[in-house]
Design a protein around this motif. Structure first.
Motif, PDB file in Angstrom:
ATOM      1  N   GLU A  23      13.760  -2.143  48.171  1.00 33.78           N
ATOM      2  CA  GLU A  23      12.440  -2.549  48.580  1.00 33.78           C
ATOM      3  C   GLU A  23      12.454  -4.034  48.923  1.00 33.78           C
ATOM      4  O   GLU A  23      12.983  -4.841  48.182  1.00 33.78           O
ATOM      5  CB  GLU A  23      11.533  -2.326  47.372  1.00 33.78           C
ATOM      6  N   ASN A  24      11.857  -4.413  50.036  1.00 35.30           N
ATOM      7  CA  ASN A  24      11.728  -5.822  50.418  1.00 35.30           C
ATOM      8  C   ASN A  24      13.033  -6.585  50.261  1.00 35.30           C
ATOM      9  O   ASN A  24      13.149  -7.484  49.455  1.00 35.30           O
ATOM     10  CB  ASN A  24      10.628  -6.499  49.591  1.00 35.30           C
ATOM     11  N   PHE A 121      -2.790  -9.144  50.541  1.00 38.92           N
ATOM     12  CA  PHE A 121      -2.229  -7.887  50.053  1.00 38.92           C
ATOM     13  C   PHE A 121      -3.203  -7.247  49.079  1.00 38.92           C
ATOM     14  O   PHE A 121      -3.811  -7.922  48.258  1.00 38.92           O
ATOM     15  CB  PHE A 121      -0.893  -8.153  49.342  1.00 38.92           C
ATOM     16  N   SER A 122      -3.337  -5.914  49.155  1.00 37.54           N
ATOM     17  CA  SER A 122      -4.199  -5.159  48.236  1.00 37.54           C
ATOM     18  C   SER A 122      -3.440  -4.878  46.942  1.00 37.54           C
ATOM     19  O   SER A 122      -2.381  -4.268  46.979  1.00 37.54           O
ATOM     20  CB  SER A 122      -4.598  -3.820  48.848  1.00 37.54           C
ATOM     21  N   SER A 127      -1.401  -0.617  45.421  1.00 35.94           N
ATOM     22  CA  SER A 127      -0.457  -0.399  46.520  1.00 35.94           C
ATOM     23  C   SER A 127       0.405  -1.604  46.870  1.00 35.94           C
ATOM     24  O   SER A 127       1.580  -1.456  47.179  1.00 35.94           O
ATOM     25  CB  SER A 127      -1.206   0.058  47.774  1.00 35.94           C
ATOM     26  N   TYR A 129      -0.040  -3.206  49.598  1.00 41.03           N
ATOM     27  CA  TYR A 129       0.052  -3.165  51.060  1.00 41.03           C
ATOM     28  C   TYR A 129      -0.617  -4.376  51.702  1.00 41.03           C
ATOM     29  O   TYR A 129      -1.544  -4.966  51.147  1.00 41.03           O
ATOM     30  CB  TYR A 129      -0.584  -1.893  51.612  1.00 41.03           C
ATOM     31  N   ASN A 131      -3.076  -6.312  54.029  1.00 41.00           N
ATOM     32  CA  ASN A 131      -4.404  -6.142  54.627  1.00 41.00           C
ATOM     33  C   ASN A 131      -4.510  -6.907  55.935  1.00 41.00           C
ATOM     34  O   ASN A 131      -5.102  -6.439  56.883  1.00 41.00           O
ATOM     35  CB  ASN A 131      -5.500  -6.651  53.698  1.00 41.00           C
ATOM     36  N   GLN A 137       5.767  -6.317  55.420  1.00 42.70           N
ATOM     37  CA  GLN A 137       6.231  -5.553  54.266  1.00 42.70           C
ATOM     38  C   GLN A 137       5.233  -5.681  53.121  1.00 42.70           C
ATOM     39  O   GLN A 137       4.610  -6.726  52.946  1.00 42.70           O
ATOM     40  CB  GLN A 137       7.574  -6.073  53.784  1.00 42.70           C
ATOM     41  N   PRO A 138       5.104  -4.627  52.304  1.00 39.58           N
ATOM     42  CA  PRO A 138       4.247  -4.730  51.120  1.00 39.58           C
ATOM     43  C   PRO A 138       4.906  -5.603  50.053  1.00 39.58           C
ATOM     44  O   PRO A 138       6.070  -5.995  50.181  1.00 39.58           O
ATOM     45  CB  PRO A 138       4.130  -3.282  50.650  1.00 39.58           C
TER      46      PRO A 138
END
Length: 156
Positions: A23-24, A121-122, A127, A129, A131, A137-138
């Protein structure tokens, strides 16, 4: 016999591919390991059940009380939030767009904002994710496990 070899080879490739999902990848790996106490009288009581939207930042300057001197807090620190589903989620505070340790996101419980690129980011929904902003990327996420009724382990 050739069919068995083919199936084993295919299975090996699929399992290897699954194990290498990172991830990331632009955020360097840093260990995360600390304990929190979310009981009504615990050190992290602002994260107890029913307090959706609350969050708390953990880093070397603000370590977890239950992990003094032994806690590990990710690349730029970790924020733990009580999301709208009443579950705990943990995110690295490094902006995935900037990917610099000294650029730390600001958290308010529902969102994290980058002071440099303006990405938002939310986190209130669990999440991470994007915004808005240039980030694609999240946020990098970490696992939160209930160790007991009111204690949680935050790890990667």
């Amino acid at each position: 016999m050739n069919n068995i070899k083919y199936i084993l080879l295919l299975l090996t490739v699929v399992l290897t591919a699954c194990n290498n999902v990172v991830e990331n990848t632009n955020i360097p790996y840093s260990r995360v390991s600390f304990l929190i106490d979310v009981s009504p009288t615990g050190a992290d009581k602002e994260l107890r059940e029913g307090l959706m939207g609350n969050c708390k930042v953990y880093n070397s300057k603000s370590p977890a009380v239950l992990s003094p001197g032994i806690g590990a807090y990710g690349y730029s620190g970790v924020v733990v939030t009580r999301a709208t589903d009443d579950k705990l989620y943990a995110f690295d505070m490094c902006c995935p767009y900037e990917a610099k340790k000294d650029i730390v996101l600001k958290a308010d419980g529902f969102f994290m904002n980058c002071p440099v690129c303006g990405s938002q980011f939310s986190i209130g929904n669990g999440s991470g994710y994007v915004n808005k902003g240039p980030a694609a990327q999240p946020l990098k996420t970490y696992h939160v496990y209930m160790s007991s009724a009111d204690r949680c382990s935050v790890v990667n």
